[in-house]
Design a protein around this motif. Structure first.
Motif, short mmCIF file in Angstrom:
data_model
loop_
_atom_site.label_atom_id
_atom_site.label_comp_id
_atom_site.label_asym_id
_atom_site.label_seq_id
_atom_site.Cartn_x
_atom_site.Cartn_y
_atom_site.Cartn_z
N LYS A 519 0.82 -1.21 0.00
CA LYS A 519 0.00 0.00 0.00
C LYS A 519 0.86 1.26 0.00
N ASP A 520 0.40 2.25 -0.73
CA ASP A 520 1.03 3.57 -0.69
C ASP A 520 0.30 4.40 0.36
N VAL A 521 0.86 4.47 1.56
CA VAL A 521 0.17 5.16 2.66
C VAL A 521 0.46 6.66 2.66
N PHE A 522 1.18 7.13 1.64
CA PHE A 522 1.46 8.56 1.55
C PHE A 522 0.79 9.21 0.35
N TYR A 523 -0.20 8.53 -0.21
CA TYR A 523 -0.83 9.10 -1.39
C TYR A 523 -1.59 10.38 -1.05
N TYR A 524 -1.78 11.21 -2.09
CA TYR A 524 -2.44 12.49 -1.90
C TYR A 524 -3.89 12.27 -1.48
N ASN A 525 -4.38 13.12 -0.59
CA ASN A 525 -5.75 12.99 -0.06
C ASN A 525 -5.96 11.65 0.68
N ARG A 526 -4.95 11.26 1.44
CA ARG A 526 -5.02 9.98 2.15
C ARG A 526 -5.89 10.05 3.40
N ALA A 527 -6.25 11.24 3.82
CA ALA A 527 -7.09 11.40 5.02
C ALA A 527 -8.34 12.18 4.66
N VAL A 528 -9.41 11.93 5.41
CA VAL A 528 -10.65 12.68 5.23
C VAL A 528 -10.90 13.52 6.47
N GLY A 529 -11.63 14.61 6.29
CA GLY A 529 -11.87 15.49 7.41
C GLY A 529 -13.33 15.79 7.66
N GLU A 530 -14.20 15.44 6.71
CA GLU A 530 -15.62 15.74 6.84
C GLU A 530 -16.34 14.58 7.52
N ALA A 531 -17.24 14.92 8.42
CA ALA A 531 -17.95 13.90 9.19
C ALA A 531 -18.75 12.96 8.28
N GLU A 576 -11.52 10.41 11.31
CA GLU A 576 -10.13 10.45 11.74
C GLU A 576 -9.70 11.89 12.01
N ASP A 577 -8.72 12.03 12.90
CA ASP A 577 -8.27 13.37 13.27
C ASP A 577 -6.75 13.41 13.27
N PHE A 578 -6.21 14.45 12.67
CA PHE A 578 -4.75 14.58 12.54
C PHE A 578 -4.07 14.58 13.90
N LEU A 579 -4.73 15.16 14.91
CA LEU A 579 -4.17 15.25 16.26
C LEU A 579 -4.62 14.10 17.15
N THR A 580 -5.36 13.15 16.59
CA THR A 580 -6.01 12.08 17.38
C THR A 580 -6.72 12.68 18.59
N ASP A 581 -7.41 13.78 18.34
CA ASP A 581 -8.16 14.50 19.38
C ASP A 581 -9.60 14.63 18.90
N TRP A 582 -10.45 13.71 19.37
CA TRP A 582 -11.82 13.65 18.88
C TRP A 582 -12.76 14.44 19.79
N THR A 583 -12.53 15.76 19.84
CA THR A 583 -13.35 16.61 20.71
C THR A 583 -14.00 17.77 19.95
N ALA A 584 -13.88 17.80 18.64
CA ALA A 584 -14.50 18.87 17.85
C ALA A 584 -16.02 18.73 17.90
N GLN A 585 -16.70 19.81 18.24
CA GLN A 585 -18.15 19.75 18.45
C GLN A 585 -18.90 19.33 17.19
N ASN A 586 -18.56 19.93 16.07
CA ASN A 586 -19.31 19.65 14.85
C ASN A 586 -18.83 18.40 14.12
N ALA A 587 -17.54 18.17 14.10
CA ALA A 587 -16.99 17.05 13.33
C ALA A 587 -17.07 15.72 14.08
N HIS A 588 -16.98 15.77 15.41
CA HIS A 588 -16.88 14.53 16.18
C HIS A 588 -18.07 14.27 17.09
N ILE A 589 -18.37 15.24 17.96
CA ILE A 589 -19.34 14.98 19.03
C ILE A 589 -20.78 15.00 18.52
N LEU A 590 -21.13 16.00 17.71
CA LEU A 590 -22.50 16.10 17.23
C LEU A 590 -22.92 14.87 16.41
N PRO A 591 -22.12 14.41 15.43
CA PRO A 591 -22.52 13.20 14.70
C PRO A 591 -22.63 11.97 15.60
N LEU A 592 -21.74 11.86 16.59
CA LEU A 592 -21.82 10.74 17.53
C LEU A 592 -23.12 10.78 18.31
#
Length: 696
Positions: A519-531, A576-592
């Motif tokens: 696997k190429d784990v460094f490919y462009y757009n390898r991470a997502v940020g939208e809930a 997923e979160d770049f900082l492994t900090d899942w405390t963002a109100q809109n991206a993490h907590i509200l969808p949960l």
């Protein structure tokens, strides 16, 4: 007739009978002893073989619970393996002393060497400042761990034989009998094997007698100056050996059956770590060194008259004419054969395997299958497949999560040791799995707290999970931490907890198709940020499974191989979160929160008292938060300290400071109007209360 002459004959039969009885009793005693054929045994409820990290970790939990246990260590110190290995003394387990946080549980996510304990002195960061510590620091740490906690370790005691004897009075229907080097016998109700994998793995082929072993080869680079070296193997020990002599050799060739696997591509810490991969640079940049793939059992090493080693193939050896003295070399037919250059030395670096030799057939301990054959065959509960009461700890238990998680390393098996202890507490002592019960309104916060702090979930991803048991009418929930998902179907009898109204399972996972040697784990757009794209997350992230009932044994058995659990009734990925900090109100907590609400069919939002008051007047059914808080008169009680804090923060006017007595009557009227104005609620505040859009 003399009275004695009369007396003696009359007594002879009786005396003879007494002597015969005594002789028979003695004979029976001897026969019994000979039949038993063993000395008097010392009994313990729990016996641990090995005082390495996993053995000491289990001893700590048993001692904390006040159980009868003993640890047998063949050496004079704990963790003797680390006194010898790695040969070049640098550990590849990270020692991250600074994280920017004071939370102990969170910091264990990045401390791969400390064992779990209550003594703050026994954190590995106190033993080495190095990110990759010297192995001598681990030896000191384990010595202090055993002595400061006063663990019951018998040093210089080598267990040479283990057998099983059935007994209906035993906990598991049999006892384990252990014999040491002095023929002392020990009787154990439960056997915990923490010997690790320490037997060098060898491959026999023609010429293998010319190969030096990793465990004995020189570690002085000068001994390899100007030499050409062949290394058999492709793990960290092979690359560690190559790294040590890379600058002094003519060239190094590395041969192994499998292709190189990089840990940052496979996300498996047992694969090649970057700290040892210098040979990859010199190979790819064509600086004489190289990597080759081939089955070692097909190789033949031939030594010429000058002492040089040549590689040929078993095919040529088996098909040569018996009258021929010389062995055909591949380059005799193919003049550009890759390994045609001779070698001065060959080194075997093929890793380690479990020592099965001390176990009698009665124990029933079997080899694993396929790539796991170097480990014992065990269940997901870490108990031997065929023997109840025999548990495998530490590195040797890695068959449960081989190449999937961290169970073969300290930062993984320190948690699986705690799992085994909790399973034993429930089975033999009636102690239920630790849990905490909370009102349902705290469900979102409880999950958010654990996925942001828990080290067991983080290190043992896809293997250990938090299980949330829903109570009647979903008004409360019971939280169980770090349960092995492989035995989820047995949760009730293994934990002493009941599943009545469904459950959530919380674990950490990587993306399905992200990890792998190709696997190429460094490919462009390898991470997502939208809930909304959370299900496509690649890096480690929390996943919540919802089941209306406990999965069955059949469902667990038929689970797809790339899924840790059967298909749930609902599933939610926290993005997923770049900082492994899942405390963002809109991206993490509200969808949960919305996922949990959809599963439970209730409103989990929190409200101010004013909103609860308004709902009580305008709605037939109140949100759960208002039912469990406001309607029960729960919440913050006003006091002088809170009032003063609100004044200092500018949230309240300090009316006590106003001197009503000194103001004229007109002034009082003005002040009265001012107070009314201050206490009136602005219209936009009323609109805010009527709207639920921005409620917490």
């Amino acid at each position: 007739m003399n009275s004695l002459d009369w007396f003696a004959p009359a007594m002879l039969p009786s005396a003879s009978k007494c002597v015969q009885d005594l002789l028979l009793t003695f004979a029976f005693s001897l026969a019994s002893a000979w039949a038993d054929d063993r000395p008097v045994s010392l009994h313990h409820d729990y016996c641990i073989i090995g005082a390495g990290p996993s053995g000491l970790q289990m001893a700590y939990f048993l001692q904390l619970a006040g159980r009868d246990y003993v640890v047998f260590e063949r050496s004079h110190i704990p963790g003797h393996f680390f006194a010898l290995y790695p040969r070049h003394r640098k550990l590849i387990s990270i020692n991250k002393r600074y994280t920017g946080k004071a939370n102990h549980e969170f910091n264990l996510r990045h401390d791969w060497n400390s064992l779990l304990n209550h003594d703050s002195r026994l954190l590995f960061r106190h033993y080495s400042p190095d990110y990759f510590p010297n192995a001598d620091a681990m030896v000191r740490y384990l010595r202090d761990f055993a002595s400061l906690l006063d663990l019951q370790v018998h040093y210089n005691t080598s267990i040479t034989h283990v057998m099983l004897e059935k007994d209906t009075k035993a906990w598991n229907g049999h006892y384990f009998f252990l014999t040491d080097q002095n023929a002392q016998l020990y009787k154990c109700s439960v056997l915990l094997v923490a010997t690790g994998t320490w037997i060098p793995h060898k491959v026999n082929f023609p010429g293998s007698e010319y190969v030096e072993g990793y465990e004995s080869v020189s570690i002085d680079p000068e001994d390899f100056a100007g030499q050409s070296v062949l290394i058999l193997g492709r793990g960290n020990s092979a690359f560690e050996t190559a790294e040590n002599i890379l600058g002094v050799t003519n060239f190094i060739h590395m041969v192994s059956r499998s292709r190189v696997r990089l840990s940052w591509a496979t996300h498996y810490v047992g694969d090649l770590r970057a700290i040892n991969n210098g040979l990859l640079d010199t190979y790819q940049l064509k600086s004489l060194d190289g990597l080759l793939e081939g089955d070692l059992e097909d190789l033949v090493l031939v030594k010429d008259k000058k002492g040089k080693l040549h590689i040929t193939l078993r095919f040529y050896l088996e098909n040569r004419n018996s009258s021929e003295e010389a062995v055909t070399l591949p380059q005799d037919e193919l003049d550009n054969f890759a390994t045609r250059a001779p070698y001065d030395r060959a080194i075997r670096c093929l890793g380690w395997q479990f020592d099965f030799s001390i176990f009698n057939k009665s124990v029933g301990l079997m080899h694993g299958k396929g790539s796991k054959k170097k480990y014992p065959l065990i269940k997901p509960s870490y108990e031997a497949k065929a023997t109840r009461g025999l548990f495998i700890l530490g590195t040797a238990s890695h068959s449960v999560d081989f190449r999937k998680s961290a169970g073969g390393f300290i930062h993984g098996f320190r948690y699986t040791a705690r799992v085994i202890h909790r399973l034993l507490e429930a089975r033999h002592h009636g102690v239920p799995w630790p849990s905490s019960t909370h009102p349902i309104i705290q469900l979102t916060n409880s999950i958010v707290k654990r996925v942001n702090e828990a080290s067991g979930l983080y290190q043992m991803f896809t293997v250990l999970a938090d299980v949330i048991l829903l109570k009647e009418n979903a008004t409360e929930f019971e939280y169980l931490e770090e349960f092995p998902v492989g035995v989820l179907q047995d949760l009730e009898w293994r934990t002493g907890r009941k599943v009545q109204n469904g459950l959530f399972v919380v674990m950490m996972e990587y993306g399905r198709n992200f990890s792998g040697p190709d696997k190429d784990v460094f490919y462009y757009n390898r991470a997502v940020g939208e809930a909304q794209h959370a299900w496509q997350s690649n890096f480690l992230h929390p996943v919540i499974y919802y089941y209306k009932r406990l999965p069955t044994e059949r469902e667990m058995r038929l689970c797809p191989p790339d899924w840790p659990l059967p298909r749930p009734d609902a599933i939610h990925h926290i993005v997923e979160d770049f900082l492994t900090d899942w405390t963002a109100q809109n991206a993490h907590i509200l969808p949960l929160r919305r996922f949990l609400e959809n599963c439970l069919g209730i409103d989990l939002r929190r409200f101010y008292a004013e909103s609860c008051f308004l709902f009580a007047l305008t709605r037939q059914k109140l949100p759960v938060f208002c039912q469990q808080g406001y309607m029960r008169r729960q919440g913050l009680m006003g006091n002088e300290r809170l009032r003063q804090h609100a004044v200092e923060a500018g949230l309240l006017v300090d009316y006590n400071a106003v001197d009503f007595l000194k103001e004229p009557e007109a002034g009082n009227a003005l002040l009265h109007d001012h107070l009314l104005e201050e206490r009136m609620m602005p219209n936009h505040h009323l609109q805010h209360l009527m709207s639920t859009k921005d409620e917490l």
